[in-house]
Design a protein around this motif. Structure first.
Motif, short mmCIF file in Angstrom:
data_model
loop_
_atom_site.label_atom_id
_atom_site.label_comp_id
_atom_site.label_asym_id
_atom_site.label_seq_id
_atom_site.Cartn_x
_atom_site.Cartn_y
_atom_site.Cartn_z
N THR A 1 -38.70 97.19 -77.97
CA THR A 1 -38.37 97.07 -76.55
C THR A 1 -39.36 96.10 -75.95
OG1 THR A 1 -37.56 99.34 -76.48
CG2 THR A 1 -38.05 98.29 -74.37
N SER A 2 -38.85 95.09 -75.28
CA SER A 2 -39.69 94.02 -74.75
C SER A 2 -39.58 93.97 -73.22
CB SER A 2 -39.22 92.68 -75.34
OG SER A 2 -39.96 91.62 -74.84
N TYR A 3 -40.73 93.82 -72.58
CA TYR A 3 -40.79 93.69 -71.12
C TYR A 3 -41.50 92.39 -70.78
CZ TYR A 3 -40.02 98.75 -71.12
OH TYR A 3 -39.53 100.00 -71.33
N THR A 4 -41.09 91.77 -69.69
CA THR A 4 -41.80 90.60 -69.18
C THR A 4 -42.16 90.87 -67.72
OG1 THR A 4 -40.66 89.10 -70.67
CG2 THR A 4 -41.68 88.12 -68.73
N ASP A 5 -43.43 90.69 -67.41
CA ASP A 5 -43.94 90.88 -66.06
C ASP A 5 -44.55 89.57 -65.59
OD1 ASP A 5 -43.41 93.65 -66.36
OD2 ASP A 5 -45.36 93.91 -67.31
N GLU A 6 -44.42 89.29 -64.31
CA GLU A 6 -45.01 88.08 -63.74
C GLU A 6 -45.77 88.46 -62.48
OE1 GLU A 6 -42.96 84.28 -61.86
OE2 GLU A 6 -42.64 84.39 -64.03
N HIS A 7 -46.99 87.94 -62.36
CA HIS A 7 -47.84 88.24 -61.22
C HIS A 7 -48.33 86.93 -60.61
CE1 HIS A 7 -47.93 92.29 -62.83
NE2 HIS A 7 -48.27 91.77 -63.99
N ASP B 1 -47.29 108.77 -82.39
CA ASP B 1 -46.71 108.69 -83.73
C ASP B 1 -45.42 107.87 -83.77
OD1 ASP B 1 -48.75 110.18 -84.82
OD2 ASP B 1 -47.64 112.08 -84.74
N GLU B 2 -44.64 107.94 -82.69
CA GLU B 2 -43.34 107.25 -82.67
C GLU B 2 -43.47 105.75 -82.41
OE1 GLU B 2 -44.12 109.97 -80.92
OE2 GLU B 2 -42.81 111.55 -81.69
N LEU B 3 -44.68 105.29 -82.10
CA LEU B 3 -44.90 103.86 -81.88
C LEU B 3 -45.67 103.27 -83.05
CD1 LEU B 3 -45.92 103.65 -78.12
CD2 LEU B 3 -43.87 102.71 -79.15
N PHE C 1 -36.56 106.73 -81.78
CA PHE C 1 -37.38 107.08 -80.63
C PHE C 1 -37.05 106.19 -79.43
CE2 PHE C 1 -41.31 106.48 -78.12
CZ PHE C 1 -41.49 107.79 -77.70
N LYS C 2 -36.92 106.82 -78.27
CA LYS C 2 -36.67 106.10 -77.01
C LYS C 2 -37.93 106.17 -76.16
CE LYS C 2 -32.19 105.46 -77.61
NZ LYS C 2 -31.89 104.37 -78.47
N ASP D 1 -40.74 105.90 -67.42
CA ASP D 1 -41.72 106.26 -66.39
C ASP D 1 -43.15 106.12 -66.92
OD1 ASP D 1 -39.75 106.79 -64.52
OD2 ASP D 1 -39.67 108.93 -64.99
N GLU D 2 -43.37 106.50 -68.19
CA GLU D 2 -44.70 106.37 -68.79
C GLU D 2 -45.07 104.90 -68.98
OE1 GLU D 2 -44.94 108.73 -72.34
OE2 GLU D 2 -44.63 110.60 -71.25
N VAL D 3 -44.10 104.08 -69.39
CA VAL D 3 -44.35 102.65 -69.55
C VAL D 3 -44.70 102.04 -68.20
CG1 VAL D 3 -43.30 100.42 -70.13
CG2 VAL D 3 -42.91 102.40 -71.61
N LYS D 4 -43.94 102.38 -67.19
CA LYS D 4 -44.20 101.84 -65.85
C LYS D 4 -45.57 102.29 -65.34
CE LYS D 4 -42.26 101.32 -61.26
NZ LYS D 4 -41.22 101.65 -60.31
N ALA D 5 -45.93 103.55 -65.57
CA ALA D 5 -47.24 104.06 -65.14
C ALA D 5 -48.36 103.30 -65.84
CB ALA D 5 -47.34 105.55 -65.42
#
Length: 171
Positions: free
Chosen positions: A15-21, A105-107, A138-139, A143-147
């Motif tokens: 799962t890939s995320y891109t953030d820009e600041h 463990d799931e990562l 595993f999904k 919410d944890e990723v965002k936190a």
């Protein structure tokens, strides 16, 4: 500072995320402070969050291993990550989380790629791509990723505030 978050893909356990600041601080200054000298500056700015950041293997460049020890009361004790690339000229940085409480463990691993570019009015734009490599079906808990991303953004904002208050630092 403005930021955007977007999910890019969730293919074959990645799962890939891109953030820009966007920041009013020049890219070279924020790169030096938040990346190159992070192990010195961030524990000073945020002792309530980061107890220490140590280079435990290597010279701080590509191939080095850094360990972050979190302050008491944190959800995590420590993490270790390998620096995959550190390019002062291109203002790029990539690393892989290789050990620690955050690596459940799931990562299998989490990788990060960061690039700083010139932004409007002498400021900068940082682009961060994070990839979570999961095991099996595993999904990720969004919410944890965002936190976690918000905590990292908090560190970034602390460095930015320091640089704005100290215009000669990392010039």
């Amino acid at each position: 500072m403005e930021h955007t978050w977007a999910i890019k893909a969730n293919i074959m356990g990645v799962t890939s995320y891109t953030d820009e600041h966007t920041s009013p601080v020049a890219p070279s200054r924020i790169f030096k402070a938040s990346i190159v000298d992070s192990h010195t500056l961030i524990p000073k700015l945020l002792p309530q969050v980061i107890k220490s950041m140590d280079i435990i293997e290597g010279d701080g460049g590509a191939g080095s291993i850094k360990q972050i020890t979190f302050a008491e009361g944190s959800n995590f004790k420590s993490i270790k990550y390998r620096i995959d690339e550190l390019n002062d000229d291109a203002l790029t940085y990539s690393y892989t989380l290789v050990e620690g409480d955050a690596l459940i463990d799931e990562l299998e691993k989490i990788t990060y790629e960061i690039k700083f570019e010139k932004g409007p009015d002498g400021g900068s734009i940082s682009k961060v791509t994070s990839k979570y490599y999961t095991r099996g079906d595993f999904k990720l808990n969004e919410d944890e990723v965002k936190a976690g991303k918000e905590k990292v953004l908090g560190m970034y904002k602390a460095v930015e505030a320091y640089l704005l208050q100290n215009p000669e630092a990392y010039a």
